[in-house]
Design an enzyme around this catalytic site. Structure first.
Site, PDB file in Angstrom:
ATOM      1  N   ARG A 115      10.876  -2.256  -0.042  1.00  0.00           N
ATOM      2  CA  ARG A 115       9.783  -2.071  -0.999  1.00  0.00           C
ATOM      3  C   ARG A 115       8.445  -2.460  -0.376  1.00  0.00           C
ATOM      4  O   ARG A 115       8.361  -3.481   0.324  1.00  0.00           O
ATOM      5  CB  ARG A 115      10.036  -2.881  -2.277  1.00  0.00           C
ATOM      6  N   ILE A 120       4.896  -3.987   0.088  1.00  0.00           N
ATOM      7  CA  ILE A 120       4.390  -5.283  -0.374  1.00  0.00           C
ATOM      8  C   ILE A 120       3.238  -5.120  -1.371  1.00  0.00           C
ATOM      9  O   ILE A 120       2.998  -6.001  -2.203  1.00  0.00           O
ATOM     10  CB  ILE A 120       3.995  -6.138   0.854  1.00  0.00           C
ATOM     11  N   ASN A 172       1.395   9.015   6.428  1.00  0.00           N
ATOM     12  CA  ASN A 172       0.025   8.928   6.920  1.00  0.00           C
ATOM     13  C   ASN A 172       0.053   8.853   8.442  1.00  0.00           C
ATOM     14  O   ASN A 172       0.869   8.124   9.014  1.00  0.00           O
ATOM     15  CB  ASN A 172      -0.663   7.686   6.341  1.00  0.00           C
ATOM     16  N   VAL A 196      -0.306   0.833   9.504  1.00  0.00           N
ATOM     17  CA  VAL A 196       0.780   0.193  10.261  1.00  0.00           C
ATOM     18  C   VAL A 196       1.307   1.251  11.240  1.00  0.00           C
ATOM     19  O   VAL A 196       1.775   2.320  10.820  1.00  0.00           O
ATOM     20  CB  VAL A 196       1.916  -0.305   9.348  1.00  0.00           C
ATOM     21  N   HIS A 229       6.380   5.611   9.270  1.00  0.00           N
ATOM     22  CA  HIS A 229       7.063   5.305   8.014  1.00  0.00           C
ATOM     23  C   HIS A 229       6.802   6.402   6.998  1.00  0.00           C
ATOM     24  O   HIS A 229       5.747   7.031   7.002  1.00  0.00           O
ATOM     25  CB  HIS A 229       6.628   3.939   7.469  1.00  0.00           C
TER      26      HIS A 229
END
Ligand code: 5GP
Ligand code: ZN
Length: 115
Positions: free
Chosen positions: A30, A32, A88, A97, A101
């Site tokens: 999940r 943050i 992204n 990051v 992902h």
């Protein structure tokens, strides 16, 4: 494994996260700072910075990330009403990051088709 990478650490059990699924290829946990009732990140266990660093042989891995998102959407009970998958990429894409992902976002109607 990139030692300073937070998502590598989560995938390697070195940092805590609310993990909802893991297997040999991917880890899902999940976000943050959720932007919707369901906000899960699906990451490859192996460090790949972004889609830009994808190699031809990574195509099944990315397919597995999408399939994992589909299964988690059903598990979260958001599959029928729908959800959004986002990857992204780079600064203009809003990537913060730099471990590739897939965002699984749902549980509410999105305000705009693009964000
Ligand atoms: P990006 O902006 O790169 O597409 O998405 C990065 C996402 O990772 C953001 O939604 C952010 O809230 C989330 N995030 C950043 N650091 C952590 C962390 O340490 N743990 C978790 N669970 N999520 C994180
Ligand atoms: Zn990493």
């Amino acid at each position: 494994m990139t030692t300073s990478c937070m998502f590598c650490k989560i995938a390697n059990h070195e940092s805590k996260a609310d993990v909802v699924y893991r297997d040999d290829e991917v880890t899902a946990f999940r976000d943050i700072h959720p932007v919707a009732p369901t906000h899960i990140l699906i990451v490859p266990n192996r460090h790949i910075e972004s889609i830009n660093e994808m190699k031809p042989e990574d195509q099944p891995l990315v397919g597995h990330m999408v399939f994992t998102a589909k299964q988690l959407a059903a598990q979260e009970g958001i599959n029928e009403e729908g959800y959004r998958l986002i990857m992204n990429t780079g600064p203009h894409g809003g990537q913060t990051v730099f471990h590739m992902h897939l965002h699984l976002i749902g549980g509410q109607r999105m305000k705009h088709p693009m964000g």
